[in-house]
Design a protein around this motif. Structure first.
Motif, short mmCIF file in Angstrom:
data_model
loop_
_atom_site.label_atom_id
_atom_site.label_comp_id
_atom_site.label_asym_id
_atom_site.label_seq_id
_atom_site.Cartn_x
_atom_site.Cartn_y
_atom_site.Cartn_z
N LYS A 163 0.88 -1.16 0.04
CA LYS A 163 -0.07 -0.01 0.11
C LYS A 163 0.89 1.36 0.02
O LYS A 163 2.06 1.32 0.51
CB LYS A 163 -0.74 0.06 1.26
CG LYS A 163 -1.66 -1.03 1.61
CD LYS A 163 -2.31 -0.85 2.99
CE LYS A 163 -2.56 -2.28 3.48
NZ LYS A 163 -3.48 -3.25 2.62
N THR A 194 -2.39 -1.12 -3.32
CA THR A 194 -3.63 -0.46 -2.76
C THR A 194 -3.41 1.12 -2.65
O THR A 194 -2.39 1.40 -1.86
CB THR A 194 -3.98 -1.22 -1.54
OG1 THR A 194 -4.07 -2.52 -1.55
CG2 THR A 194 -5.00 -0.79 -0.73
N TRP A 248 -6.66 -1.69 -5.56
CA TRP A 248 -7.29 -1.55 -4.54
C TRP A 248 -7.41 -0.35 -4.00
O TRP A 248 -6.68 0.51 -4.19
CB TRP A 248 -7.20 -2.50 -3.39
CG TRP A 248 -6.56 -3.91 -3.82
CD1 TRP A 248 -5.65 -4.48 -4.41
CD2 TRP A 248 -7.76 -4.86 -4.06
NE1 TRP A 248 -5.73 -5.71 -4.56
CE2 TRP A 248 -7.00 -6.15 -4.58
CE3 TRP A 248 -9.09 -4.82 -3.81
CZ2 TRP A 248 -7.91 -7.34 -4.53
CZ3 TRP A 248 -9.70 -6.09 -3.83
CH2 TRP A 248 -9.09 -7.33 -4.26
#
Ligand code: NIG
Ligand code: FE
Length: 423
Positions: A168, A193, A229
């Motif tokens: 992420k 993400t 995501w």
């Protein structure tokens, strides 16, 4: 093709760029070709196909073999029935399991937080605020430094058996810093993400609404091309339920699929929101009401448990037993980040989950492989059956149970990724 994936984006299928395949110092024992290889003399093979072997969820086959062609598994079963292949590898009576699928990490960062950890272990509580320390260090780092740090951690994870990983943004919190974090991550994995909503940026401390506008506006525009995501830290001190809903809904409208940091430090709306939005995963799930558990049990949303975080913050363990008994799909991941869980080791998380969260060794292994794949809505990894990616681990043990039975011991002897030995 992974279900739920949005329109083609720059991260799509880039096997050759994946740092995990070249971050090792061990020379490949087999070249990536269409030659077939049989790994045989496997004492216990975990397939994660309940129609095989002992018919348990792990589909455990004894005295087994796996046939690989190119980057795929083409056959698994009783070694006496194995097909003829170009090459043979003797597993020496060891256990073979699918490569770990680590569906939750924060690896684009600079600096560390040794002092914060040391203070916490001396009695200070954990809060979301420490994230700001890493934001400052990450903003100050060059692209090359961030990428070098990422590849170092990926190599570390690979040696411990992680063959698929998600990672992420969330330590940049400006349009430019979030976008570059995702660009760097996207060069190494398809599972990227956007976590611009990790905390309210320190630059907007007095105006959280303006920060939500940024996250759902210009920052989303800059980040969406690199990500699959979108995530929000839904927690006191980070984002409340309404803010989280606005952020995830905006991401969905841009083709990103939601996952949520939910119910980590306190009870809250995160899990219910995850179910409402059909998030692939609600991550942490440490403080759950019966209604939260029930909502998860009647959804496609996976509960991803991250025991490294409870270990490193000396917090209450998530109750995996309660979730499993209710019929919830559970994944186990590292949450590797410099603040709350600085471990890249899935085997460590498996051992914690068995010792302290009520999981059996079989359940923990399933959650760290097939469970992680479910949390990423992937069906090509996390199993060793025909058509799956040939991502597998040879353990220096006769059984996968040793991952919990012998905690802290480096049992991952060989790592094969896409049909090639890489560690
Ligand atoms: O997953 N919960 C929010 N984010 C991270 C912590 C990040 C940090 O402390 O730097 C987590 O635990
Ligand atoms: Fe996290």
């Amino acid at each position: 093709m992974t279900p739920g994936r949005s329109a083609p984006h720059p991260t799509a299928e880039k096997a050759t760029k994946d740092a995990m395949s070249n971050a090792t110092t061990v020379s490949p024992a087999h070249s990536a070709s269409t030659a077939s290889t049989l790994i045989t003399n496997i004492a216990a093979l975990v397939t994660n196909d309940p129609s095989l072997g002992d018919r348990s969820p792990l589909g455990l086959v004894h005295d087994a073999a796996v046939a690989i062609e190119g980057d795929r598994v083409v056959w698994t079963g009783d070694q006496r029935k194995a097909p003829a292949t170009d090459n043979r590898v003797d597993a020496g009576g060891r256990a073979v399991i699918p490569g770990f699928v680590d569906s939750h990490s924060h690896l684009v960062f600079a600096g560390d937080r040794t002092e914060e950890f040391n203070a916490r272990m001396s009695g200070r509580p954990y809060s979301a605020g420490g994230i700001r320390t890493t934001v400052a260090a990450t903003r100050a780092a060059s692209d090359a430094e961030l990428e070098a740090n990422l590849t170092r951690h990926l190599a570390e994870a690979l040696r411990q058996g992680t063959t698929t990983f998600e990672t992420k943004s969330g330590y940049g919190l400006t349009v430019e810093d979030e976008a570059r974090a995702l660009r760097i991550a996207a060069a190494h994995t398809d599972e990227v993400t956007y976590l611009g909503a990790h905390i309210v940026s320190p630059d907007h401390a007095d105006d959280p609404a303006a920060y939500v506008d940024l996250v759902t506006g210009p920052m989303l525009d800059a980040c969406a091309p690199y990500a699959r995501w979108i995530d929000v830290f839904c927690e006191k001190g980070a984002f409340d339920g309404d803010q989280a809903r606005a952020i995830l809904t905006a991401g969905k409208a841009r083709g990103l699929h939601p996952r949520i940091h939910a119910n980590q430090l306190s009870y809250g709306p995160g899990v219910q929101l995850a179910v409402e939005l059909d998030a692939a995963s609600a991550d942490h799930c440490t403080h759950l009401t019966d209604a939260d558990v029930d909502a998860l049990a009647h959804s496609r949303t996976v509960a991803t448990l991250l025991p490294g975080a409870e270990f490193s913050t000396r917090a209450q363990w998530p109750d995996a037993r309660r979730l499993l008994d209710a019929g919830v799909t559970v994944a186990l991941s590292t949450d590797c980040n410099p603040g709350s869980s600085y471990t890249s080791s899935v085997p460590f998380c498996v051992a914690l989950a068995v010792r302290d969260m009520g999981m059996t060794p079989d359940e923990a292994l399933w959650s760290a492989t097939a469970g992680g794949a479910a949390a990423l809505r992937r069906d090509d990894v996390g199993r060793l059956t025909p058509g799956a990616r040939a991502d597998l681990l040879l353990l220096d043990a006769p059984s996968h149970v040793h991952l919990a039975y012998r905690p802290g011991v480096p049992l991952v002897r060989e790592v094969w990724r896409r049909g090639v030995r890489v560690a």
